[in-house]
Design a protein around this motif. Structure first.
Motif, PDB file in Angstrom:
ATOM      1  N   UNK A 113      39.885  45.423  37.203  1.00  0.00           N
ATOM      2  CA  UNK A 113      40.352  44.625  36.063  1.00  0.00           C
ATOM      3  C   UNK A 113      40.184  45.304  34.711  1.00  0.00           C
ATOM      4  N   UNK A 114      39.252  46.235  34.607  1.00  0.00           N
ATOM      5  CA  UNK A 114      39.048  46.923  33.327  1.00  0.00           C
ATOM      6  C   UNK A 114      40.281  47.730  32.930  1.00  0.00           C
ATOM      7  N   UNK A 115      40.922  48.368  33.911  1.00  0.00           N
ATOM      8  CA  UNK A 115      42.108  49.167  33.598  1.00  0.00           C
ATOM      9  C   UNK A 115      43.280  48.274  33.183  1.00  0.00           C
ATOM     10  N   UNK A 178      47.626  37.348  36.462  1.00  0.00           N
ATOM     11  CA  UNK A 178      47.852  36.695  35.179  1.00  0.00           C
ATOM     12  C   UNK A 178      46.962  37.318  34.115  1.00  0.00           C
ATOM     13  N   UNK A 179      47.515  37.476  32.927  1.00  0.00           N
ATOM     14  CA  UNK A 179      46.756  37.978  31.776  1.00  0.00           C
ATOM     15  C   UNK A 179      47.090  37.085  30.589  1.00  0.00           C
ATOM     16  N   UNK A 180      46.085  36.609  29.895  1.00  0.00           N
ATOM     17  CA  UNK A 180      46.379  35.913  28.646  1.00  0.00           C
ATOM     18  C   UNK A 180      45.265  36.174  27.641  1.00  0.00           C
ATOM     19  N   UNK A 181      45.591  35.953  26.378  1.00  0.00           N
ATOM     20  CA  UNK A 181      44.665  36.254  25.288  1.00  0.00           C
ATOM     21  C   UNK A 181      44.056  34.992  24.697  1.00  0.00           C
ATOM     22  N   UNK A 182      42.892  35.159  24.109  1.00  0.00           N
ATOM     23  CA  UNK A 182      42.266  34.120  23.294  1.00  0.00           C
ATOM     24  C   UNK A 182      42.284  34.608  21.842  1.00  0.00           C
ATOM     25  N   UNK A 183      43.074  33.986  20.973  1.00  0.00           N
ATOM     26  CA  UNK A 183      43.158  34.443  19.580  1.00  0.00           C
ATOM     27  C   UNK A 183      41.823  34.439  18.847  1.00  0.00           C
ATOM     28  N   UNK A 213      44.212  38.142  40.358  1.00  0.00           N
ATOM     29  CA  UNK A 213      43.241  38.008  39.270  1.00  0.00           C
ATOM     30  C   UNK A 213      43.878  37.241  38.115  1.00  0.00           C
ATOM     31  N   UNK A 214      43.032  36.711  37.291  1.00  0.00           N
ATOM     32  CA  UNK A 214      43.423  36.097  36.019  1.00  0.00           C
ATOM     33  C   UNK A 214      42.479  36.679  34.974  1.00  0.00           C
ATOM     34  N   UNK A 215      43.035  37.463  34.062  1.00  0.00           N
ATOM     35  CA  UNK A 215      42.230  38.204  33.091  1.00  0.00           C
ATOM     36  C   UNK A 215      42.451  37.630  31.700  1.00  0.00           C
ATOM     37  N   UNK A 216      41.368  37.353  31.015  1.00  0.00           N
ATOM     38  CA  UNK A 216      41.422  36.827  29.646  1.00  0.00           C
ATOM     39  C   UNK A 216      41.063  37.948  28.683  1.00  0.00           C
ATOM     40  N   UNK A 221      37.126  42.752  24.282  1.00  0.00           N
ATOM     41  CA  UNK A 221      36.364  42.247  25.431  1.00  0.00           C
ATOM     42  C   UNK A 221      37.340  41.545  26.364  1.00  0.00           C
ATOM     43  N   UNK A 222      36.933  41.387  27.613  1.00  0.00           N
ATOM     44  CA  UNK A 222      37.787  40.676  28.559  1.00  0.00           C
ATOM     45  C   UNK A 222      36.921  39.992  29.603  1.00  0.00           C
ATOM     46  N   UNK A 223      37.517  39.023  30.282  1.00  0.00           N
ATOM     47  CA  UNK A 223      36.861  38.353  31.400  1.00  0.00           C
ATOM     48  C   UNK A 223      37.826  38.345  32.571  1.00  0.00           C
ATOM     49  N   UNK A 224      37.338  38.742  33.732  1.00  0.00           N
ATOM     50  CA  UNK A 224      38.114  38.674  34.969  1.00  0.00           C
ATOM     51  C   UNK A 224      37.622  37.468  35.754  1.00  0.00           C
ATOM     52  N   UNK A 225      38.524  36.517  36.013  1.00  0.00           N
ATOM     53  CA  UNK A 225      38.125  35.287  36.701  1.00  0.00           C
ATOM     54  C   UNK A 225      38.018  35.451  38.213  1.00  0.00           C
ATOM     55  N   UNK A 226      38.722  36.436  38.757  1.00  0.00           N
ATOM     56  CA  UNK A 226      38.727  36.615  40.201  1.00  0.00           C
ATOM     57  C   UNK A 226      38.317  38.007  40.660  1.00  0.00           C
ATOM     58  N   UNK A 227      38.215  38.951  39.719  1.00  0.00           N
ATOM     59  CA  UNK A 227      37.929  40.334  40.077  1.00  0.00           C
ATOM     60  C   UNK A 227      36.489  40.556  40.512  1.00  0.00           C
TER      61      UNK A 227
END
Length: 227
Positions: A113-115, A178-183, A213-216, A221-227
């Motif tokens: 997920x980091x990549x 899925x990838x989405x951002x938090x403003x 995966x679902x990555x925020x 910074x990021x969070x992987x919900x399933x990775x």
């Protein structure tokens, strides 16, 4: 920093264009680099002065990062920035995002997920609204394509699982990410993020399309919900 100096009054070696030719672009300040693109200033102010005004114009961030937050209308409100210069500045911002993404694309590893976060970081971390992107993969985990599914408000984004899977089926995908951002810049998942992840997982199981995966994305910074 060069301020309030007419370009023709500057020694030739201190003019941004000539300075770049002689010493290289790495010797130029942020304002001088932008001034090379702008090329001209206004009566009484050099293009470097104008570049300084542009770099201070954003209410959210000063400097180069502020360019991402300025609309064409806001840029044209700066004295000396017309439509042509405003479009040039916005294109510079977009180009910087694409250069960053291009450099990360060759390192994409869909089991890491980091990549993936690196690939989308510059594209999403400057956004003032949430965007949800779906990556679609085949059976060999090769990227078939990605698409922006929705753009939400500042605090939330509406995602229809139906639209998501219609898009995945259009690409003949068997895996999605899925990838989405938090403003806000905080990548911590909300309860809504967790709920939509579970819904899509269950719907995918029925359709034979696996949510890998679902990555925020936050601000570096990021969070992987399933990775």
């Amino acid at each position: 920093m060069i301020t309030k100096a007419r370009m023709k009054e500057l020694p030739k070696d201190e003019r941004p264009y000539e300075k770049c030719l002689r010493y290289g672009p790495w010797k130029l300040s942020d304002a001088e680099l932008l001034a090379v693109i702008l090329r001209s200033g206004t009566a009484g102010n050099s293009c470097v002065d104008l570049a300084c005004e542009v770099l201070k114009a954003s209410r959210l961030e000063e400097g180069l990062l502020g360019i991402h937050h300025l609309s064409l209308q806001e840029l044209q409100a700066i004295k000396g920035v017309g439509q042509v210069k405003a479009v040039q500045i916005k294109c510079i911002g977009e180009l910087s995002k694409r250069i960053s993404s291009a450099g990360s694309r060759c390192r994409l590893d869909f089991s890491n997920p980091e990549t993936i976060a690196d690939y989308y970081m510059e594209l999403l971390r400057h956004e003032e609204q949430e965007k949800i992107i779906c990556m679609m993969l085949n059976t060999k985990n090769h990227l078939l394509g990605d698409t922006v599914l929705t753009t939400g408000t500042v605090n939330s984004s509406l995602l229809s699982p139906r639209e998501l899977f219609l898009e995945a089926l259009r690409f003949h995908a068997v895996h999605i990410i899925l990838i989405h951002n938090h403003p806000s810049g905080d990548a911590s998942p909300s309860e809504e993020d967790l709920q939509i992840t579970r819904r899509i997982q269950k719907a995918g199981e029925i359709l034979g399309i696996t949510l890998l995966d679902h990555i925020i994305i936050g601000d570096h910074v990021f969070t992987s919900l399933l990775g």
